[in-house]
Design a protein around this motif. Structure first.
Motif, PDB file in Angstrom:
ATOM      1  N   ALA A   4      -2.401  39.867  34.942  1.00  0.00           N
ATOM      2  CA  ALA A   4      -1.102  39.804  35.616  1.00  0.00           C
ATOM      3  C   ALA A   4      -1.054  38.623  36.593  1.00  0.00           C
ATOM      4  CB  ALA A   4      -0.823  41.117  36.346  1.00  0.00           C
ATOM      5  N   LEU A   5      -2.131  38.434  37.348  1.00  0.00           N
ATOM      6  CA  LEU A   5      -2.185  37.296  38.264  1.00  0.00           C
ATOM      7  C   LEU A   5      -2.071  35.984  37.502  1.00  0.00           C
ATOM      8  CD1 LEU A   5      -5.030  38.509  40.650  1.00  0.00           C
ATOM      9  CD2 LEU A   5      -2.603  38.239  41.237  1.00  0.00           C
ATOM     10  N   TYR A   6      -2.791  35.881  36.393  1.00  0.00           N
ATOM     11  CA  TYR A   6      -2.737  34.656  35.598  1.00  0.00           C
ATOM     12  C   TYR A   6      -1.311  34.399  35.084  1.00  0.00           C
ATOM     13  CZ  TYR A   6      -3.216  31.387  31.756  1.00  0.00           C
ATOM     14  OH  TYR A   6      -3.052  30.323  30.907  1.00  0.00           O
ATOM     15  N   ALA A   7      -0.623  35.447  34.655  1.00  0.00           N
ATOM     16  CA  ALA A   7       0.745  35.267  34.153  1.00  0.00           C
ATOM     17  C   ALA A   7       1.634  34.616  35.206  1.00  0.00           C
ATOM     18  CB  ALA A   7       1.328  36.612  33.710  1.00  0.00           C
ATOM     19  N   VAL A   8       1.499  35.047  36.448  1.00  0.00           N
ATOM     20  CA  VAL A   8       2.301  34.480  37.537  1.00  0.00           C
ATOM     21  C   VAL A   8       1.848  33.054  37.851  1.00  0.00           C
ATOM     22  CG1 VAL A   8       2.897  34.695  39.990  1.00  0.00           C
ATOM     23  CG2 VAL A   8       2.832  36.728  38.532  1.00  0.00           C
ATOM     24  N   ILE A   9       0.545  32.855  37.991  1.00  0.00           N
ATOM     25  CA  ILE A   9      -0.001  31.540  38.331  1.00  0.00           C
ATOM     26  C   ILE A   9       0.364  30.508  37.263  1.00  0.00           C
ATOM     27  CG2 ILE A   9      -2.152  30.239  38.601  1.00  0.00           C
ATOM     28  CD1 ILE A   9      -3.353  32.892  39.794  1.00  0.00           C
ATOM     29  N   GLU A  10       0.171  30.860  36.008  1.00  0.00           N
ATOM     30  CA  GLU A  10       0.447  29.936  34.910  1.00  0.00           C
ATOM     31  C   GLU A  10       1.939  29.638  34.808  1.00  0.00           C
ATOM     32  OE1 GLU A  10       1.558  28.627  30.982  1.00  0.00           O
ATOM     33  OE2 GLU A  10       1.909  30.657  31.691  1.00  0.00           O
ATOM     34  N   SER A  11       2.776  30.641  35.048  1.00  0.00           N
ATOM     35  CA  SER A  11       4.225  30.418  35.002  1.00  0.00           C
ATOM     36  C   SER A  11       4.664  29.475  36.110  1.00  0.00           C
ATOM     37  CB  SER A  11       4.972  31.748  35.124  1.00  0.00           C
ATOM     38  OG  SER A  11       4.717  32.561  34.008  1.00  0.00           O
ATOM     39  N   ASP A  12       4.177  29.704  37.330  1.00  0.00           N
ATOM     40  CA  ASP A  12       4.521  28.812  38.444  1.00  0.00           C
ATOM     41  C   ASP A  12       4.057  27.387  38.169  1.00  0.00           C
ATOM     42  OD1 ASP A  12       5.716  30.857  39.863  1.00  0.00           O
ATOM     43  OD2 ASP A  12       4.036  31.148  41.241  1.00  0.00           O
ATOM     44  N   ARG A  13       2.852  27.251  37.652  1.00  0.00           N
ATOM     45  CA  ARG A  13       2.302  25.925  37.352  1.00  0.00           C
ATOM     46  C   ARG A  13       3.125  25.204  36.283  1.00  0.00           C
ATOM     47  NH1 ARG A  13      -1.614  22.446  37.720  1.00  0.00           N
ATOM     48  NH2 ARG A  13      -2.916  21.781  35.991  1.00  0.00           N
ATOM     49  N   THR A  14       3.515  25.917  35.247  1.00  0.00           N
ATOM     50  CA  THR A  14       4.312  25.323  34.179  1.00  0.00           C
ATOM     51  C   THR A  14       5.689  24.904  34.686  1.00  0.00           C
ATOM     52  OG1 THR A  14       3.124  26.579  32.499  1.00  0.00           O
ATOM     53  CG2 THR A  14       5.306  25.748  31.889  1.00  0.00           C
ATOM     54  N   VAL A  15       6.324  25.760  35.463  1.00  0.00           N
ATOM     55  CA  VAL A  15       7.647  25.434  36.002  1.00  0.00           C
ATOM     56  C   VAL A  15       7.574  24.203  36.907  1.00  0.00           C
ATOM     57  CG1 VAL A  15       9.469  26.225  37.572  1.00  0.00           C
ATOM     58  CG2 VAL A  15       8.620  27.743  35.775  1.00  0.00           C
TER      59      VAL A  15
END
Length: 156
Positions: A4-15
């Motif tokens: 779950a943490l990775y999903a948020v971190i990766e989404s923020d990084r991609t955006v």
């Protein structure tokens, strides 16, 4: 929890990489991104935003930590240091569809450690890494694994 943490971190990084850096620097030529962003009044690089967020988070909680590491770091401080980091980065480079999970003890504390691929999702990241004078690699292409997101959760 790590997934779950990775999903948020990766989404923020991609955006940030695509909608801020790539759009404002490459598509609209409004402002550049630079590793010397303060001095040059530029945008921080995506890796710098990642580090600043990780440091701010570390000051707010001890329930988890995260870092962006690479087998081919531009900044040597972003190289793997533990056996778990090395093994994890090797695995996600070989097969980015599978995260790496394990446990390790650091400083007398047991951790669940997860490593996820950091995928080249933005032309801005690829161009910067391929052109940087300190980059040990200059052949990244879209979709390549450039490194890994390491998440640690203490086992209490």
């Amino acid at each position: 929890m790590a997934d779950a943490l990775y999903a948020v971190i990766e989404s923020d990084r991609t955006v940030y990489a695509n909608q801020v850096v790539h759009r404002l620097q490459d598509e609209e030529a409004v402002i550049a991104a630079s590793e010397h962003w303060r001095d040059e009044k530029a945008l921080p690089l995506p890796a710098q935003m990642f580090r600043m967020s990780a440091e701010l988070t570390a000051g707010k909680t001890d329930r988890f930590s995260y870092a962006l590491l690479s087998k081919w770091p531009i900044q040597k401080t972003n190289a793997p240091k533990t056996e778990m980091e090395i093994a994890g980065l090797d695995q996600v480079a070989e097969d980015p569809s599978r995260p790496f999970y394990g446990t390790e003890t650091l400083g007398g504390v047991d951790y669940f450690t997860a490593v996820y691929p950091d995928i080249a999702v933005s032309p801005a990241c690829i161009a910067c890494h391929n052109a940087h004078k300190d980059s040990p690699r200059d052949d990244f292409e879209p979709g390549d694994t450039m490194g890994g997101v390491v998440i640690r959760i203490p086992l209490r």
